[in-house]
Scaffold this motif. Sequence first.
Motif, PDB file in Angstrom:
ATOM      1  N   SER A  96       4.191   8.642  49.629  1.00 37.37           N
ATOM      2  CA  SER A  96       5.050   7.578  50.145  1.00 37.37           C
ATOM      3  C   SER A  96       4.165   6.512  50.765  1.00 37.37           C
ATOM      4  O   SER A  96       3.083   6.795  51.276  1.00 37.37           O
ATOM      5  CB  SER A  96       6.059   8.106  51.170  1.00 37.37           C
ATOM      6  N   HIS A  97       4.640   5.264  50.709  1.00 39.62           N
ATOM      7  CA  HIS A  97       3.868   4.131  51.192  1.00 39.62           C
ATOM      8  C   HIS A  97       4.351   3.681  52.563  1.00 39.62           C
ATOM      9  O   HIS A  97       5.527   3.852  52.920  1.00 39.62           O
ATOM     10  CB  HIS A  97       4.011   2.946  50.228  1.00 39.62           C
ATOM     11  N   SER A  98       3.453   3.042  53.285  1.00 38.36           N
ATOM     12  CA  SER A  98       3.825   2.397  54.544  1.00 38.36           C
ATOM     13  C   SER A  98       4.375   1.007  54.293  1.00 38.36           C
ATOM     14  O   SER A  98       4.669   0.269  55.235  1.00 38.36           O
ATOM     15  CB  SER A  98       2.603   2.316  55.471  1.00 38.36           C
ATOM     16  N   TRP A  99       4.507   0.648  53.034  1.00 38.73           N
ATOM     17  CA  TRP A  99       4.974  -0.687  52.664  1.00 38.73           C
ATOM     18  C   TRP A  99       6.094  -0.588  51.634  1.00 38.73           C
ATOM     19  O   TRP A  99       6.145   0.340  50.840  1.00 38.73           O
ATOM     20  CB  TRP A  99       3.825  -1.538  52.115  1.00 38.73           C
ATOM     21  N   GLU A 100       7.007  -1.571  51.711  1.00 38.81           N
ATOM     22  CA  GLU A 100       8.085  -1.634  50.728  1.00 38.81           C
ATOM     23  C   GLU A 100       7.550  -2.283  49.456  1.00 38.81           C
ATOM     24  O   GLU A 100       6.711  -3.181  49.515  1.00 38.81           O
ATOM     25  CB  GLU A 100       9.272  -2.410  51.292  1.00 38.81           C
ATOM     26  N   LEU A 101       8.030  -1.817  48.326  1.00 44.98           N
ATOM     27  CA  LEU A 101       7.453  -2.171  47.037  1.00 44.98           C
ATOM     28  C   LEU A 101       8.518  -2.741  46.116  1.00 44.98           C
ATOM     29  O   LEU A 101       9.634  -2.231  46.046  1.00 44.98           O
ATOM     30  CB  LEU A 101       6.818  -0.924  46.433  1.00 44.98           C
ATOM     31  N   THR A 102       8.146  -3.813  45.410  1.00 51.99           N
ATOM     32  CA  THR A 102       8.952  -4.337  44.315  1.00 51.99           C
ATOM     33  C   THR A 102       8.034  -4.485  43.110  1.00 51.99           C
ATOM     34  O   THR A 102       7.018  -5.178  43.186  1.00 51.99           O
ATOM     35  CB  THR A 102       9.574  -5.701  44.666  1.00 51.99           C
ATOM     36  N   SER A 103       8.370  -3.828  42.012  1.00 54.70           N
ATOM     37  CA  SER A 103       7.473  -3.760  40.858  1.00 54.70           C
ATOM     38  C   SER A 103       8.189  -4.230  39.592  1.00 54.70           C
ATOM     39  O   SER A 103       9.298  -3.782  39.300  1.00 54.70           O
ATOM     40  CB  SER A 103       6.987  -2.318  40.671  1.00 54.70           C
ATOM     41  N   THR A 104       7.534  -5.138  38.854  1.00 57.36           N
ATOM     42  CA  THR A 104       8.055  -5.639  37.587  1.00 57.36           C
ATOM     43  C   THR A 104       7.127  -5.212  36.458  1.00 57.36           C
ATOM     44  O   THR A 104       5.911  -5.421  36.545  1.00 57.36           O
ATOM     45  CB  THR A 104       8.170  -7.173  37.602  1.00 57.36           C
ATOM     46  N   VAL A 105       7.681  -4.607  35.422  1.00 62.21           N
ATOM     47  CA  VAL A 105       6.876  -4.139  34.300  1.00 62.21           C
ATOM     48  C   VAL A 105       6.500  -5.333  33.422  1.00 62.21           C
ATOM     49  O   VAL A 105       7.364  -6.060  32.933  1.00 62.21           O
ATOM     50  CB  VAL A 105       7.632  -3.078  33.474  1.00 62.21           C
ATOM     51  N   LEU A 106       5.196  -5.525  33.223  1.00 58.65           N
ATOM     52  CA  LEU A 106       4.694  -6.625  32.404  1.00 58.65           C
ATOM     53  C   LEU A 106       4.648  -6.246  30.930  1.00 58.65           C
ATOM     54  O   LEU A 106       4.875  -7.083  30.059  1.00 58.65           O
ATOM     55  CB  LEU A 106       3.298  -7.038  32.878  1.00 58.65           C
ATOM     56  N   TYR A 107       4.317  -5.008  30.631  1.00 57.39           N
ATOM     57  CA  TYR A 107       4.384  -4.454  29.279  1.00 57.39           C
ATOM     58  C   TYR A 107       4.328  -2.941  29.391  1.00 57.39           C
ATOM     59  O   TYR A 107       3.903  -2.393  30.401  1.00 57.39           O
ATOM     60  CB  TYR A 107       3.265  -4.976  28.373  1.00 57.39           C
ATOM     61  N   GLY A 108       4.788  -2.246  28.359  1.00 62.28           N
ATOM     62  CA  GLY A 108       4.818  -0.788  28.388  1.00 62.28           C
ATOM     63  C   GLY A 108       6.071  -0.253  29.066  1.00 62.28           C
ATOM     64  O   GLY A 108       7.067  -0.968  29.233  1.00 62.28           O
ATOM     65  N   ARG A 109       6.011   0.996  29.473  1.00 60.71           N
ATOM     66  CA  ARG A 109       7.119   1.675  30.135  1.00 60.71           C
ATOM     67  C   ARG A 109       6.585   2.514  31.280  1.00 60.71           C
ATOM     68  O   ARG A 109       5.503   3.092  31.178  1.00 60.71           O
ATOM     69  CB  ARG A 109       7.888   2.579  29.160  1.00 60.71           C
ATOM     70  N   LEU A 110       7.364   2.589  32.356  1.00 60.20           N
ATOM     71  CA  LEU A 110       6.937   3.321  33.545  1.00 60.20           C
ATOM     72  C   LEU A 110       8.122   4.096  34.105  1.00 60.20           C
ATOM     73  O   LEU A 110       9.228   3.549  34.215  1.00 60.20           O
ATOM     74  CB  LEU A 110       6.416   2.336  34.593  1.00 60.20           C
TER      75      LEU A 110
END
Length: 219
Positions: free
Chosen positions: A77-91
């Motif tokens: 777990s992170h001490s920071w809030e995260l927003t992630s956008t996939v540029l290519y591929g799949r996650l």
Amino acid sequence: MDYPALERAARRGASAELMRHAASELEEIVSGRRVLRAVRHPLGFVCLPVLRDGAEGVCVHVFGPTDPILIDHQVHSHSWELTSTVLYGRLSDRRMEVAEESAQPTHRVFEVRSEPSGVDELRPTRRLVRCSPGPERTSSRGQTYALAAGEFHTTVVPDGRPTATLVLGRTLPGGADLSLGPVRAPGHRVVRRMCDAAQTARIAQAALRRIHEHRPPPG
């Protein structure tokens, strides 16, 4: 790079705008106009730190084979809030259910202290927990997902294909980076390996090429 503008774009799902920002930053690195060094993260991806501004940061994460060193510490777990956008591929991001459990624990909680030198020290705490899989979400090119600070999760590339994400992070006060490990495991250190200029340029060039390869045709 304007963090608030990127955050607003992510919230309204403006993936094309976020892609353009990512591609622009990668082009700056490839051309040599932007000097930074990629970092090989122990969790198995390469990080291009394109912005560090106080509590806010922006990275491009390029995923490859998972580094086996931290196979038992991938739930974190992170001490920071995260927003992630996939540029290519799949996650795929799987949230984990973690409950305090001293009688029959499955894991111990470790606190991760990151030094400016690139050394991560994993310190065992007294917290014993039971961890079980929660809901999983798979995101593909152009899709955005968010993760709250303090939420345990694990991230994998489901089909092993090249994948990259644009990650926005804002550190919240009073938090800590945590990881789950074996109940009886001792504390230890891992080193984040820094890439040289040529390696960084090659990584950025490969990511940029894949972003353009999967760009939809005009019109």
